[in-house]
Design a protein around this motif. Structure first.
Motif, PDB file in Angstrom:
ATOM      1  N   ASP A 263      -5.431  -1.915  -4.424  1.00  0.00           N
ATOM      2  CA  ASP A 263      -5.966  -0.602  -4.748  1.00  0.00           C
ATOM      3  C   ASP A 263      -6.026   0.242  -3.480  1.00  0.00           C
ATOM      4  O   ASP A 263      -6.057  -0.287  -2.367  1.00  0.00           O
ATOM      5  N   LEU A 264      -6.043   1.537  -3.660  1.00  0.00           N
ATOM      6  CA  LEU A 264      -6.106   2.453  -2.528  1.00  0.00           C
ATOM      7  C   LEU A 264      -7.544   2.537  -2.007  1.00  0.00           C
ATOM      8  O   LEU A 264      -8.490   2.338  -2.772  1.00  0.00           O
TER       9      LEU A 264
ATOM     10  N   LEU B 264       0.826  -1.205   0.000  1.00  0.00           N
ATOM     11  CA  LEU B 264       0.000   0.000   0.000  1.00  0.00           C
ATOM     12  C   LEU B 264       0.863   1.258   0.000  1.00  0.00           C
ATOM     13  O   LEU B 264       0.574   2.219  -0.717  1.00  0.00           O
TER      14      LEU B 264
ATOM     15  N   ALA C 281      -8.817  11.722  -0.875  1.00  0.00           N
ATOM     16  CA  ALA C 281      -7.998  11.118   0.171  1.00  0.00           C
ATOM     17  C   ALA C 281      -7.684  12.093   1.295  1.00  0.00           C
ATOM     18  O   ALA C 281      -7.462  11.676   2.430  1.00  0.00           O
TER      19      ALA C 281
ATOM     20  N   LEU D 115       0.820   3.960  -3.002  1.00  0.00           N
ATOM     21  CA  LEU D 115       0.486   5.354  -2.722  1.00  0.00           C
ATOM     22  C   LEU D 115       1.633   6.279  -3.104  1.00  0.00           C
ATOM     23  O   LEU D 115       1.420   7.314  -3.750  1.00  0.00           O
TER      24      LEU D 115
END
Length: 178
Positions: A76-77, A34, A127, A38
């Protein structure tokens, strides 16, 4: 300092904070994928913003491939609002700097001039902000106009003499047996 340089500085600070917090396990026990995802998306976003700010030409339309495409999906985020603020408290500083950047009249004019900026900034705003700043939506794609019926001139006489086309009978009697 230009808009692109300010944006790059915000992303640089955010990348440092993400890397530092990710090394401490802020994103969970298996946070390395992650953090890498990112970090790479943030870097790509800064590079793309700089290219667009320099005045990149519009992309040419691509030919569509025949048949279905197989897409390999990796991690995936998260998609919920302000998801980055809890694991990375330093992101609040980046959020306030980004909001100040987006409130700048030069940045607003730049974003309004090209819808690619809005597509680029929308995931970052999701985000970082609980209530994202107003980013103009891209214009709807132009559709071809529906064909219009031709108007019959008022001076033309209607075709009363023309008979409707003959329709075949629905039932055919069996042939006569001799």
């Amino acid at each position: 300092m230009t808009i692109a340089a300010r944006f790059a500085a915000i992303i640089e600070g955010l990348c440092r904070a993400v890397a530092a917090r990710g090394a401490k396990g802020a994103f969970g026990p298996a946070s390395q994928p992650l953090v890498i995802l990112l970090w790479s998306r943030l870097r790509r976003m800064a590079a793309r913003f700089a290219i667009l700010a320099e005045g990149a030409p519009k992309p040419r339309p691509r030919a569509r491939r025949a048949g279905p495409r197989k897409r390999v999906r990796g991690p995936d985020l998260p998609r919920r609002r302000a998801w980055l603020l809890a694991p990375v408290p330093e992101a609040t500083a980046a959020a306030s700097q980004l909001r100040a950047l987006l409130d700048d009249p030069q940045a607003r004019a730049l974003i309004a001039a090209d819808p690619r900026f809005a597509r680029l900034l929308r995931p970052l705003c999701r985000a970082l902000f609980r209530r994202p700043p107003a980013i103009p939506a891209p214009p709807a794609p132009a559709r071809p106009a529906a064909p219009r019926h031709r108007a019959v001139p008022a001076t033309a006489a209607p075709h009363a003499a023309a008979a409707p086309p003959a329709t075949p009978p629905l039932f055919h009697p069996p042939p006569a047996i001799a």
